[in-house]
Design a protein around this motif. Sequence first.
Motif, PDB file in Angstrom:
ATOM      1  N   PRO A  20       0.782  -1.248   0.000  1.00  0.00           N
ATOM      2  CA  PRO A  20       0.000   0.000   0.000  1.00  0.00           C
ATOM      3  C   PRO A  20       0.804   1.284   0.000  1.00  0.00           C
ATOM      4  O   PRO A  20       0.227   2.365  -0.175  1.00  0.00           O
ATOM      5  CB  PRO A  20      -0.869  -0.121   1.254  1.00  0.00           C
ATOM      6  CG  PRO A  20      -0.209  -1.151   2.102  1.00  0.00           C
ATOM      7  CD  PRO A  20       0.468  -2.097   1.168  1.00  0.00           C
ATOM      8  N   CYS A  21       2.117   1.219   0.178  1.00  0.00           N
ATOM      9  CA  CYS A  21       2.916   2.448   0.110  1.00  0.00           C
ATOM     10  C   CYS A  21       2.906   3.032  -1.310  1.00  0.00           C
ATOM     11  O   CYS A  21       3.232   4.207  -1.490  1.00  0.00           O
ATOM     12  CB  CYS A  21       4.353   2.186   0.557  1.00  0.00           C
ATOM     13  SG  CYS A  21       5.268   1.044  -0.509  1.00  0.00           S
ATOM     14  N   ALA A  22       2.535   2.226  -2.305  1.00  0.00           N
ATOM     15  CA  ALA A  22       2.492   2.704  -3.687  1.00  0.00           C
ATOM     16  C   ALA A  22       1.208   3.512  -3.894  1.00  0.00           C
ATOM     17  O   ALA A  22       0.160   2.970  -4.200  1.00  0.00           O
ATOM     18  CB  ALA A  22       2.554   1.525  -4.662  1.00  0.00           C
ATOM     19  N   TYR A  23       1.331   4.825  -3.687  1.00  0.00           N
ATOM     20  CA  TYR A  23       0.163   5.697  -3.739  1.00  0.00           C
ATOM     21  C   TYR A  23      -0.048   6.224  -5.153  1.00  0.00           C
ATOM     22  O   TYR A  23       0.769   6.000  -6.047  1.00  0.00           O
ATOM     23  CB  TYR A  23       0.329   6.865  -2.768  1.00  0.00           C
ATOM     24  CG  TYR A  23       1.363   7.881  -3.198  1.00  0.00           C
ATOM     25  CD1 TYR A  23       0.976   9.099  -3.734  1.00  0.00           C
ATOM     26  CD2 TYR A  23       2.719   7.620  -3.091  1.00  0.00           C
ATOM     27  CE1 TYR A  23       1.904  10.034  -4.155  1.00  0.00           C
ATOM     28  CE2 TYR A  23       3.663   8.545  -3.511  1.00  0.00           C
ATOM     29  CZ  TYR A  23       3.253   9.749  -4.041  1.00  0.00           C
ATOM     30  OH  TYR A  23       4.182  10.655  -4.468  1.00  0.00           O
ATOM     31  N   HIS A  24      -1.153   6.940  -5.378  1.00  0.00           N
ATOM     32  CA  HIS A  24      -1.416   7.523  -6.685  1.00  0.00           C
ATOM     33  C   HIS A  24      -2.064   8.896  -6.528  1.00  0.00           C
ATOM     34  O   HIS A  24      -2.616   9.224  -5.482  1.00  0.00           O
ATOM     35  CB  HIS A  24      -2.322   6.615  -7.534  1.00  0.00           C
ATOM     36  CG  HIS A  24      -3.645   6.337  -6.896  1.00  0.00           C
ATOM     37  ND1 HIS A  24      -3.860   5.212  -6.119  1.00  0.00           N
ATOM     38  CD2 HIS A  24      -4.825   7.015  -6.906  1.00  0.00           C
ATOM     39  CE1 HIS A  24      -5.117   5.222  -5.675  1.00  0.00           C
ATOM     40  NE2 HIS A  24      -5.716   6.312  -6.141  1.00  0.00           N
ATOM     41  N   PHE A  25      -1.969   9.690  -7.579  1.00  0.00           N
ATOM     42  CA  PHE A  25      -2.623  11.000  -7.628  1.00  0.00           C
ATOM     43  C   PHE A  25      -4.114  10.831  -7.935  1.00  0.00           C
ATOM     44  O   PHE A  25      -4.531   9.838  -8.535  1.00  0.00           O
ATOM     45  CB  PHE A  25      -2.009  11.856  -8.744  1.00  0.00           C
ATOM     46  CG  PHE A  25      -0.782  12.642  -8.329  1.00  0.00           C
ATOM     47  CD1 PHE A  25      -0.170  12.449  -7.106  1.00  0.00           C
ATOM     48  CD2 PHE A  25      -0.222  13.574  -9.193  1.00  0.00           C
ATOM     49  CE1 PHE A  25       0.956  13.170  -6.743  1.00  0.00           C
ATOM     50  CE2 PHE A  25       0.906  14.304  -8.844  1.00  0.00           C
ATOM     51  CZ  PHE A  25       1.490  14.100  -7.620  1.00  0.00           C
ATOM     52  N   TYR A  26      -4.888  11.834  -7.545  1.00  0.00           N
ATOM     53  CA  TYR A  26      -6.284  12.049  -7.954  1.00  0.00           C
ATOM     54  C   TYR A  26      -7.302  11.188  -7.195  1.00  0.00           C
ATOM     55  O   TYR A  26      -7.074  10.014  -6.921  1.00  0.00           O
ATOM     56  CB  TYR A  26      -6.469  11.849  -9.468  1.00  0.00           C
ATOM     57  CG  TYR A  26      -5.521  12.643 -10.306  1.00  0.00           C
ATOM     58  CD1 TYR A  26      -5.436  14.026 -10.181  1.00  0.00           C
ATOM     59  CD2 TYR A  26      -4.665  12.016 -11.210  1.00  0.00           C
ATOM     60  CE1 TYR A  26      -4.558  14.766 -10.953  1.00  0.00           C
ATOM     61  CE2 TYR A  26      -3.779  12.754 -11.992  1.00  0.00           C
ATOM     62  CZ  TYR A  26      -3.724  14.130 -11.848  1.00  0.00           C
ATOM     63  OH  TYR A  26      -2.847  14.856 -12.598  1.00  0.00           O
ATOM     64  N   ASN A  27      -8.433  11.837  -6.901  1.00  0.00           N
ATOM     65  CA  ASN A  27      -9.586  11.133  -6.348  1.00  0.00           C
ATOM     66  C   ASN A  27     -10.256  10.275  -7.404  1.00  0.00           C
ATOM     67  O   ASN A  27     -10.825   9.224  -7.102  1.00  0.00           O
ATOM     68  CB  ASN A  27     -10.603  12.142  -5.789  1.00  0.00           C
ATOM     69  CG  ASN A  27     -10.093  12.844  -4.552  1.00  0.00           C
ATOM     70  OD1 ASN A  27      -9.430  12.233  -3.717  1.00  0.00           O
ATOM     71  ND2 ASN A  27     -10.379  14.128  -4.438  1.00  0.00           N
ATOM     72  N   GLN A  28     -10.218  10.746  -8.637  1.00  0.00           N
ATOM     73  CA  GLN A  28     -10.769   9.989  -9.765  1.00  0.00           C
ATOM     74  C   GLN A  28      -9.652   9.777 -10.791  1.00  0.00           C
ATOM     75  O   GLN A  28      -9.571  10.483 -11.797  1.00  0.00           O
ATOM     76  CB  GLN A  28     -11.950  10.738 -10.385  1.00  0.00           C
ATOM     77  CG  GLN A  28     -13.153  10.860  -9.445  1.00  0.00           C
ATOM     78  CD  GLN A  28     -14.308  11.586 -10.110  1.00  0.00           C
ATOM     79  OE1 GLN A  28     -14.164  12.699 -10.601  1.00  0.00           O
ATOM     80  NE2 GLN A  28     -15.467  10.931 -10.124  1.00  0.00           N
ATOM     81  N   LYS A 385      -6.448  18.161 -14.297  1.00  0.00           N
ATOM     82  CA  LYS A 385      -6.528  16.834 -14.924  1.00  0.00           C
ATOM     83  C   LYS A 385      -7.808  16.698 -15.739  1.00  0.00           C
ATOM     84  O   LYS A 385      -7.806  16.206 -16.872  1.00  0.00           O
ATOM     85  CB  LYS A 385      -6.430  15.752 -13.853  1.00  0.00           C
ATOM     86  CG  LYS A 385      -6.562  14.323 -14.367  1.00  0.00           C
ATOM     87  CD  LYS A 385      -7.959  13.752 -14.170  1.00  0.00           C
ATOM     88  CE  LYS A 385      -8.342  13.635 -12.718  1.00  0.00           C
ATOM     89  NZ  LYS A 385      -9.710  13.092 -12.556  1.00  0.00           N
ATOM     90  N   ASN A 386      -8.915  17.155 -15.172  1.00  0.00           N
ATOM     91  CA  ASN A 386     -10.193  17.088 -15.881  1.00  0.00           C
ATOM     92  C   ASN A 386     -10.171  17.914 -17.172  1.00  0.00           C
ATOM     93  O   ASN A 386     -10.872  17.601 -18.128  1.00  0.00           O
ATOM     94  CB  ASN A 386     -11.328  17.574 -14.978  1.00  0.00           C
ATOM     95  CG  ASN A 386     -11.567  16.645 -13.796  1.00  0.00           C
ATOM     96  OD1 ASN A 386     -11.140  15.483 -13.810  1.00  0.00           O
ATOM     97  ND2 ASN A 386     -12.230  17.155 -12.765  1.00  0.00           N
ATOM     98  N   ARG A 387      -9.335  18.963 -17.171  1.00  0.00           N
ATOM     99  CA  ARG A 387      -9.198  19.813 -18.362  1.00  0.00           C
ATOM    100  C   ARG A 387      -8.121  19.282 -19.321  1.00  0.00           C
ATOM    101  O   ARG A 387      -7.803  19.924 -20.316  1.00  0.00           O
ATOM    102  CB  ARG A 387      -8.844  21.241 -17.937  1.00  0.00           C
ATOM    103  CG  ARG A 387      -9.993  21.978 -17.256  1.00  0.00           C
ATOM    104  CD  ARG A 387      -9.490  23.212 -16.520  1.00  0.00           C
ATOM    105  NE  ARG A 387     -10.612  24.013 -16.019  1.00  0.00           N
ATOM    106  CZ  ARG A 387     -11.049  25.146 -16.590  1.00  0.00           C
ATOM    107  NH1 ARG A 387     -10.454  25.600 -17.688  1.00  0.00           N
ATOM    108  NH2 ARG A 387     -12.074  25.808 -16.088  1.00  0.00           N
ATOM    109  N   GLY A 388      -7.530  18.138 -18.993  1.00  0.00           N
ATOM    110  CA  GLY A 388      -6.545  17.534 -19.875  1.00  0.00           C
ATOM    111  C   GLY A 388      -5.133  18.041 -19.692  1.00  0.00           C
ATOM    112  O   GLY A 388      -4.341  18.034 -20.634  1.00  0.00           O
TER     113      GLY A 388
END
Length: 430
Positions: A20-28, A385-388
């Motif tokens: 689980p230490c491998a995290y990621h960006f963004y809620n979606q 991110k949503n705007r690309g």
Amino acid sequence: MNHYIGPEEILRKKREYLIPCAYHFYNQPMQLVRGSMQYLYDSAGKEYLDCFAGVSVVNCGHCNPEITKAICDQVNTLQHTCTIYLTENIVNLAEQLARLTPGRLQKTFFCSSGSEANEGAALLASLYTGSSEFISLRQGLHGRTKLGMSLTGLSMWRTDNTPVGGINFAPNAYCYRCPLNKKYPECDLACANEIETIIKTATSGKVAAMFVEPIQGNGGMITPPLDYFKRVKSILDAYGILLIVDEVQTGFGRTGTFFAMEHYDVEADIMTMAKALANGTPVGAFTARAEIADVYTRPGASTLGGNPVTAAASLATLHYLTKHDLPGKAAVLGKILKDGLIVLQQKHPIIGDIRGLGLMIGVELVYSDKTPAIKETDFILEEMKNRGILVGKNGPNRNVLAFQPPLVITAEDLHRLLNNLDDVLSLIEI
């Protein structure tokens, strides 16, 4: 038509099979499936302008055709032998690095990551000096290994409950939030002068080296004044302590020069590098002056370090960087980006500080009392991110927007970034 499992299934497998230490960006988050120079594409076909470059890695762009061809040609010829056999690419790459690195740096050891490179540099410094203590800077990041974490001055990355001893931390040159509550230049570089106090009072006097990043990337794009490292080097030289310069994030054109330390006109005794050296192929290296390197005579090896494919990728990367003068382009484009951000700062008070060199720029977001605007930083990343458009974040409080795009980005791309950032900042009320 390609079939992709999609973000939700990736997240499910990630929870089940990855530590689980491998995290990621963004809620979606999205599933990225393809890259082309400064652009990335997700499983739904959406295009993103990449302004983070895989954290300062693909300086020459995603899937750069010239570099990809060199990799494929080598994979089809000879993929692996280990350094116990003679191959040509590794020595040609070492020769190129001797030519491109500043000062008298000449001899290189290759490995597979920046963490390994810093471990090796620390070992070499101890062998050369006969000393075992180290000094590092607050907010520095030097790796995810036991020693690398112990040299790291960011608590979020120091996940080892029993760090290596014999390491002391000096205040960094964080002028926006001076750790000594002073103001540059009236301070007379008090943060650098503090290094001598640390040597005299907190160490046994047996210090092998000091680790520094020219710009502290994960630390929040902390960019010291241009006279800072000369003061640091003069102090270290007086006590026979080596200077190890970690160019893992800053190297290979990122800051407008081939290596960031060139801005400061200071010679490293040992330099570490990784990330952009092979434009995405796993690589690490440390390079030293010949008299330092030559003390490392007992057998040493890195099974995959400098293998024919990695070295071919690195040689092609260095060729592309120099042929297209990407360091020079980073200097020009970096000014466009920084000037545009300064205009936004005048319009949006949440922008507290803008710092960096070339295309390594940080924007610290704060409330009116200068406390970190953490929630707003996450909002901006998600909306961009949503705007690309993909941007990064860093700093101890993760409230610094990080702009480290591929160096093949265009002025038009940067104006698109700035216009969209302006719109997103306008959505924030503080």
